[in-house]
Design an enzyme around this catalytic site. Structure first.
Site, short mmCIF file in Angstrom:
data_model
loop_
_atom_site.label_atom_id
_atom_site.label_comp_id
_atom_site.label_asym_id
_atom_site.label_seq_id
_atom_site.Cartn_x
_atom_site.Cartn_y
_atom_site.Cartn_z
CG PHE A 106 -0.35 0.50 2.49
CD1 PHE A 106 0.35 -0.34 3.32
CD2 PHE A 106 -0.48 1.83 2.85
CE1 PHE A 106 0.92 0.12 4.50
CE2 PHE A 106 0.07 2.31 4.03
CZ PHE A 106 0.78 1.45 4.85
CE LYS A 107 5.05 1.40 5.00
NZ LYS A 107 4.64 0.02 5.36
CG ASP A 108 3.56 0.45 -4.61
OD1 ASP A 108 4.78 0.66 -4.50
OD2 ASP A 108 3.08 -0.65 -4.94
#
Ligand SMILES: *Cc1c(COP(=O)(O)O)cnc(C)c1O
Length: 428
Positions: A106-108
């Site tokens: 999700f850090k993308d």
């Protein structure tokens, strides 16, 4: 838009300065000076907007006029260039899959948005910016990928040799271009120590910045997918409960800011592993940070979550008001594995440890008839392949994004001391 430091000892500053500097001079986290709810009309008619239009509505007040509308829309387009599906698990539980991005974490989202903002702000600046990051595995890949090709920005990543998974290592070391990887002969703490030393070293003739989750440009875009989930679920006419696997509490804090903007979410559950500083805080209102403990959900091994102070600020430090819409529960590795098995056997879904902790949070909360629970799956099972395969006795297929990286050649420089890093920073 102005931002103030939560330590209240630094002057207010612009979005640009908050992004470029990351943290205030008094070491406080930046927080937006005003939060204006979105119109009821927008929320009620969310179906009629594309994800890009939604993201633009959500973020625009926090950027103000510091990035032109056209440019901001381009940044958004790149940031959310993949799907954010809510996949049904039972008739009253769905999983919001946040792992369809380039590094399957999700850090993308936050990394891409921050990289593009930083590149924009540095566009007409002769001096390049160097982003220094220490990673224990999962964060580094998203940051490296997010910043790949960002003009005027160089990224230097430090990771502990032999302590990240093969896939994670490939994600860090095969990109090339403006990304340099250092394989540190030591632990994650050694990597972090080197980064901290570099920030304080005035003999390095470079503008250095960090890309960690306290940066407002990483925090704020995480609101987007809470809106995307609402868009998919509001027709159910149920009250929404979100369970967020939490470590530094940036992700859940973004969800709570989305709620403040008017998104109808009834309750948040911060689900943690045995690093239980916040579950303990919610029992008695006393905040006692701890040393972090290693777990199988290692991206959440945080004993002193940096973003929790932002959650308190959202509630004006009113503990009772917070308790009404927020719960926090802690789970051991054994319980995490039991829940992974349950999800797999009963519902035919493979969750990795972080997502399984999110699911465990919903179980503990106990949904009522008129409620619909969503847990966030923050990484693809392949990112935690070993523990998933061992626990579930399944084979995790390697998705194409990952296959591409696995076949590339690793390029990393081995270093042992801070002096090695320093020489590189001075010479390059
Ligand atoms: C970073 C991370 C988390 C924790 O997110 P926070 O915003 O730090 O609470 C959860 N799961 C995965 C897979 C992560 O990489």
């Amino acid at each position: 838009m102005n931002y103030f430091s939560l330590h209240h000892k630094s002057p207010k500053t612009s979005f640009k300065n908050a992004v470029v500097n990351g943290i205030a001079p008094d070491k406080g986290l930046y927080f937006p000076e005003t939060i204006t709810p979105l119109s009821k009309d927008f929320i009620e008619n969310i179906d009629t907007f594309s994800n890009k239009e939604i993201a633009f509505e959500v973020i625009k007040q926090f950027v103000g006029n510091e990035i032109p509308e056209k440019k901001l829309k381009e940044i958004i387009t790149e940031t959310i260039s993949f799907d954010f599906p809510v996949v049904p698990i039972t008739n009253n539980i769905g999983v919001l899959e946040l792992f369809h991005g380039p590094t399957m974490a999700f850090k993308d989202v936050g990394a891409k948005f921050m990289a593009n903002c930083l590149a924009y702000f540095n566009e007409n600046n002769e001096e390049e910016i160097t982003v220094l990051v220490a990673t224990s595995g999962d964060t580094g890949g998203a940051v490296a990928n997010g910043f790949l090709g960002a003009k005027g920005v160089n990224v230097v990543i430090l990771y502990p040799s032999g302590k990240v998974s093969d896939i994670q290592e490939k994600q860090l070391t095969t990109l090339g271009q403006n990304i340099t990887a250092f394989e540190v002969n030591g632990t994650f703490d050694d990597c972090q120590e080197m980064v901290k030393t570099a920030f304080l070293d005035t003999t390095i003739p470079k503008k250095l910045t960090s890309a960690n989750s306290i940066n407002v440009a990483r925090w704020l875009p995480q609101m987007f997918y809470f809106f995307f989930a609402y868009k998919q679920l509001h027709k159910k006419q149920k009250e929404l409960i979100f369970s967020v696997p939490s470590g530094n509490f940036g992700n859940i804090c973004a969800g709570m800011l989305a709620q403040k903007l008017g998104l109808p979410i009834k309750h948040f559950i911060a689900a943690t592993n045995v690093n239980d500083t916040i579950p303990n805080f919610m029992l008695n209102g006393i905040y006692t940070p701890k040393q972090s403990i290693a777990t199988i959900s290692n991206a959440m091994d945080v004993g002193n979550p940096s973003n929790f102070i932002r959650i308190l600020e959202l509630f004006n430090n009113n503990f009772d008001a917070l308790k009404n819409i927020f719960s926090s529960f802690s789970f051991t590795d054994d319980v995490t594995k039991i829940q992974m098995k349950k999800i797999n056997v009963n519902f035919d879904y493979i969750a990795e440890p972080h997502g399984a902790i999110g699911f465990a949070g919903l179980m503990k909360y106990k949904l009522k008839d008129n409620e619909y629970g969503v847990f966030l799956e923050t990484a693809h099972p392949v990112k935690f392949k070993d523990v998933v395969e061992k626990t579930l006795n399944v084979k995790v297929e390697i998705p194409t994004q990952i296959k591409k990286v696995i076949n590339k050649e690793k390029v990393a420089t081995k270093i042992t001391t801070y002096q090695d890093l320093k020489e590189f920073l001075i010479q390059n």
